[in-house]
Write an enzyme that holds these catalytic residues in place. Structure first.
Site, PDB file in Angstrom:
ATOM      1  N   SER A   1      36.241  32.959  40.962  1.00 56.02           N
ATOM      2  CA  SER A   1      36.738  32.966  39.578  1.00 56.02           C
ATOM      3  C   SER A   1      36.078  31.805  38.848  1.00 56.02           C
ATOM      4  CB  SER A   1      38.259  32.745  39.601  1.00 56.02           C
ATOM      5  OG  SER A   1      38.746  32.411  38.324  1.00 56.02           O
TER       6      SER A   1
ATOM      7  N   TYR B   1      46.091  28.651  42.638  1.00 51.14           N
ATOM      8  CA  TYR B   1      44.964  29.559  42.347  1.00 51.14           C
ATOM      9  C   TYR B   1      43.653  28.776  42.268  1.00 51.14           C
ATOM     10  CZ  TYR B   1      42.502  33.444  40.032  1.00 51.14           C
ATOM     11  OH  TYR B   1      41.625  34.460  39.718  1.00 51.14           O
TER      12      TYR B   1
HETATM   13  P1  NAD Z   1      44.746  43.155  40.403  1.00 55.44           P
HETATM   14  O1  NAD Z   1      46.143  42.661  40.526  1.00 55.44           O
HETATM   15  O2  NAD Z   1      44.461  44.313  39.522  1.00 55.44           O
HETATM   16  O3  NAD Z   1      44.146  43.461  41.817  1.00 55.44           O
HETATM   17  C1  NAD Z   1      44.458  42.729  42.952  1.00 55.44           C
HETATM   18  C2  NAD Z   1      44.278  43.613  44.154  1.00 55.44           C
HETATM   19  O4  NAD Z   1      44.660  42.887  45.306  1.00 55.44           O
HETATM   20  C3  NAD Z   1      45.163  44.852  44.083  1.00 55.44           C
HETATM   21  O5  NAD Z   1      44.469  45.961  44.622  1.00 55.44           O
HETATM   22  C4  NAD Z   1      46.326  44.476  44.983  1.00 55.44           C
HETATM   23  O6  NAD Z   1      46.957  45.593  45.545  1.00 55.44           O
HETATM   24  C5  NAD Z   1      45.606  43.647  46.027  1.00 55.44           C
HETATM   25  N1  NAD Z   1      46.487  42.772  46.787  1.00 55.44           N
HETATM   26  C6  NAD Z   1      47.402  41.898  46.324  1.00 55.44           C
HETATM   27  N2  NAD Z   1      48.050  41.310  47.362  1.00 55.44           N
HETATM   28  C7  NAD Z   1      47.508  41.840  48.498  1.00 55.44           C
HETATM   29  C8  NAD Z   1      47.766  41.675  49.874  1.00 55.44           C
HETATM   30  N3  NAD Z   1      48.713  40.847  50.315  1.00 55.44           N
HETATM   31  N4  NAD Z   1      47.027  42.386  50.742  1.00 55.44           N
HETATM   32  C9  NAD Z   1      46.073  43.268  50.317  1.00 55.44           C
HETATM   33  N5  NAD Z   1      45.804  43.468  49.023  1.00 55.44           N
HETATM   34  C10 NAD Z   1      46.513  42.766  48.134  1.00 55.44           C
HETATM   35  O7  NAD Z   1      43.892  41.873  39.973  1.00 55.44           O
HETATM   36  P2  NAD Z   1      42.356  41.719  39.533  1.00 55.44           P
HETATM   37  O8  NAD Z   1      42.371  41.070  38.219  1.00 55.44           O
HETATM   38  O9  NAD Z   1      41.593  42.954  39.746  1.00 55.44           O
HETATM   39  O10 NAD Z   1      41.888  40.600  40.587  1.00 55.44           O
HETATM   40  C11 NAD Z   1      41.018  40.870  41.674  1.00 55.44           C
HETATM   41  C12 NAD Z   1      40.355  39.558  42.097  1.00 55.44           C
HETATM   42  O11 NAD Z   1      39.569  39.076  41.031  1.00 55.44           O
HETATM   43  C13 NAD Z   1      41.345  38.451  42.457  1.00 55.44           C
HETATM   44  O12 NAD Z   1      40.866  37.722  43.550  1.00 55.44           O
HETATM   45  C14 NAD Z   1      41.354  37.617  41.188  1.00 55.44           C
HETATM   46  O13 NAD Z   1      41.707  36.287  41.458  1.00 55.44           O
HETATM   47  C15 NAD Z   1      39.909  37.741  40.753  1.00 55.44           C
HETATM   48  N6  NAD Z   1      39.677  37.454  39.331  1.00 55.44           N
HETATM   49  C16 NAD Z   1      40.237  38.221  38.347  1.00 55.44           C
HETATM   50  C17 NAD Z   1      39.966  37.934  37.007  1.00 55.44           C
HETATM   51  C18 NAD Z   1      40.502  38.774  35.857  1.00 55.44           C
HETATM   52  O14 NAD Z   1      40.344  38.368  34.695  1.00 55.44           O
HETATM   53  N7  NAD Z   1      41.098  39.917  36.091  1.00 55.44           N
HETATM   54  C19 NAD Z   1      39.164  36.837  36.701  1.00 55.44           C
HETATM   55  C20 NAD Z   1      38.617  36.078  37.733  1.00 55.44           C
HETATM   56  C21 NAD Z   1      38.878  36.401  39.043  1.00 55.44           C
END
Ligand code: NAD
Length: 261
Positions: free
Chosen positions: A143, A156
Site C-alpha cells: 500500500s 495497517y
Molecule cells: P476488500 O475488503 O475488498 O478485499 C479483501 C479481501 O481479503 C477479500 O476477498 C476478503 O474476503 C479477504 N480476506 C479478509 N480477511 C481474510 C482472511 N482472514 N483470510 C482470507 N481472506 C481474507 O479490500 P481491498 O481494498 O480489495 O484490499 C485488498 C488488498 O489491497 C489489501 O491488502 C489492502 O490492504 C490493499 N490495498 C487496498 C487499497 C484500496 O484503496 N482499496 C489501497 C492500498 C492497498
C-alpha cells in the site's frame, strides 16, 4: 515467458483488488486459485464464472489467512490440484482505524496476522515449489501505507511496512534464481468498499459526490483519480513478464502521485 498457463494463487480474492487481479490473470490465460476465509456456493460459482468467461481453470480454495497453517495448506492444496504454483499474489488484508492508545489488541493481532504474517507463511510454502520448477513470481500487495504513514492506522501501516521489508528479504534470498519478489503499493483504489464510502462521506460533510471524492477520499492522491483494480492486475501481469525479469526487491507505486508529495 507470459502468464499463459501459469498457476497463480491470489489470496483474499473473492472481492476488490484480489478479484480484479485474479480476473486479469485469468484473462491472460493463467490458471487461478481464488481464496478467502469463507466457503460458500457463491465463492465456488465465482471461480467457475471467471474460468468459463476466459476459457481457463479457476478454482476456489477456502483458507483463513489469519492462520499460519491454513496459509501453508492453501499453497499445498493449489500445488496438489494443478501440479505447480508459479505466481503467488499476497493480497488478503483488513483495516481498523483507532488511536494507538485505544487500538483493540485483537484488531492489532488480526491485522498483523492477515496483512503481514500470511505473506510469510504462503511465501515459505511456495518458494520450495518455485525453486523445484525453476521459475516463480511473488507479488505482495502492500500500500502507499507501506511507504508513508497516516494517523490512526498503526497496525495497517506497521503491517504494510513489514510487507515491503519481507519483499526485500524474499528478493535477496532468491536473487540468483529465476524467482522475483516485488511489492505493489496502491493508493486509493476503486473497490465496492470504497464506493460505499462515497455516499457516507457526502452525508457526513454535506458535500456533492465530486467534492467528497476529490477533497476527502482523494485528499492525498494528487491525480484526484482512483486507481482501478484492473490497473493493479495489469501491474501484477507486468511483474510476471519477461520485461520484469531483473525487477526484484522493489516497490511499484500505483498511487496517482501520493508518494511524490
Ligand atoms: P476488500 O475488503 O475488498 O478485499 C479483501 C479481501 O481479503 C477479500 O476477498 C476478503 O474476503 C479477504 N480476506 C479478509 N480477511 C481474510 C482472511 N482472514 N483470510 C482470507 N481472506 C481474507 O479490500 P481491498 O481494498 O480489495 O484490499 C485488498 C488488498 O489491497 C489489501 O491488502 C489492502 O490492504 C490493499 N490495498 C487496498 C487499497 C484500496 O484503496 N482499496 C489501497 C492500498 C492497498
Amino acid at each position: 515467458m507470459s502468464v499463459k498457463d501459469k498457476v497463480a494463487i491470489v489470496t483474499g480474492s473473492n472481492s476488490g483488488i484480489g478479484l480484479g487481479v485474479a480476473e486479469e490473470l485469468a484473462r491472460l490465460g493463467a490458471r487461478v486459485v481464488l481464496n478467502s476465509f469463507t466457503d460458500s456456493e457463491e465463492d465456488h460459482a465465482l471461480a467457475e464464472r471467471i474460468g468459463a468467461e476466459h476459457g481457463t481453470d479457476v478454482i476456489y480454495i477456502s483458507a483463513d489467512m489469519s492462520d499460519g497453517e491454513a496459509c501453508r495448506s492453501l499453497v499445498e492444496k493449489a500445488a496438489e490440484h494443478f501440479g505447480h504454483v508459479d505466481i503467488l499474489v499476497n493480497n488478503a488484508g483488513i483495516q481498523h482505524v483507532a488511536g494507538i492508545d485505544e487500538f483493540p489488541v485483537a484488531k492489532w493481532d488480526a491485522i498483523i496476522a492477515i496483512n503481514l504474517s500470511s505473506s510469510f507463511h504462503t511465501t515459505a510454502a511456495a518458494l520450495p515449489l518455485m525453486r523445484k520448477q525453476g521459475w516463480g513470481r511473488v507479488v505482495n500487495i502492500a500500500s502507499a501505507h507501506g511507504l508513508t504513514a497516516s494517523p490512526y492506522k498503526s497496525a495497517y501501516v506497521a503491517a504494510k511496512h513489514g510487507v515491503v521489508g519481507l519483499t526485500k528479504v524474499t528478493a535477496l534470498e532468491t536473487a540468483q534464481e529465476p524467482i522475483t519478489a516485488n511489492a505493489i503499493c496502491p493508493g486509493y483504489v476503486m473497490t465496492p468498499l470504497v464506493e460505499k464510502q462515497i455516499p457516507e462521506t457526502m452525508e457526513k460533510y454535506g458535500m456533492d459526490r465530486d467534492t467528497a471524492i476529490k477533497e476527502v477520499l482523494l485528499d492525498r492522491q494528487p491525480s484526484k483519480e482512483f486507481a482501478t483494480v484492473g490497473q493493479i492486475g495489469g501491474t501484477v501481469a507486468f511483474l510476471c513478464s519477461d520485461a520484469a525479469e531483473q525487477i526484484t526487491g522493489t516497490t511499484i507505486s500505483v498511487d496517482g502521485g501520493w508518494t511524490a508529495l
